[in-house]
Design a protein around this motif. Structure first.
Motif: not given
Length: 185
Positions: A127-135
């Protein structure tokens, strides 16, 4: 001459008996096939401290490796998983069938990395947004699982990890929150 042959036969029988006992009394050991799946989870988290509840609506993981950590001193078995990117379903997600040695395992770990088409190891939407990591990210599960040679299903409870992913509100938090909690089996 007969006495000498009889003594030799007794000695050979005794040695075979000892070898039989040492080898586990004839029990079979070896590899078994296990189907690995994530169990169902609840996407929403309860409101804390008067804050509005957050809800994970999407989780994508790019799987590289699965690691079974045994209770014995034999260490662990690493299995590379050619799963690629998988979108988790809150009603449960079947991952793969893998072959592992018989034994008792107390930890299972998934290594996630960016070697998928998206270039991301982990992606969520809450609900806070879209989040990604490549780690590279390691997802842990603790419990006890005994593998035998019969086909088994290993259901991994991911709810604790989903609860932590509900708290994410920046890309920089994603890896840490995912690794902070352990799932169960």
């Amino acid at each position: 001459m007969k006495h000498s042959n009889l003594q030799c036969l007794k000695t050979i029988t005794f040695i075979w008996g000892i070898l039989f006992l040492i080898s586990g009394c004839g029990t079979q050991t070896g590899n078994g096939v296990v189907s690995v799946e994530f169990s169902a989870y609840s996407a929403g988290a309860l409101a804390r401290l008067g804050l509005p509840p957050k809800s994970v609506t999407s989780v994508k993981m790019c799987f590289k490796r699965l690691r079974f950590k045994a209770t014995s001193t034999s260490g662990e078995d690493n299995i590379d998983l050619p799963l690629g990117e998988v979108t988790l379903d809150s009603s449960g997600t079947s991952l793969s069938q893998v072959t592992i040695p018989s034994g008792t395992y107390t930890r299972i770990e998934f290594d996630l990395n960016k070697d998928c088409a998206s270039g991301k190891s982990l992606q969520i939407e809450n609900s806070s947004g879209t989040f990604t990591t490549d780690s590279t990210t390691t997802i842990k599960f603790d419990g006890t699982f005994t593998m035998t040679q019969t086909h088994r299903v290993l259901s991994l409870g991911i709810q604790n990890i989903i609860n932590k992913l509900n708290e994410v509100n920046s890309n920089g938090q994603l890896k840490d929150k995912a690794e902070e909690a352990s799932g169960s089996f």
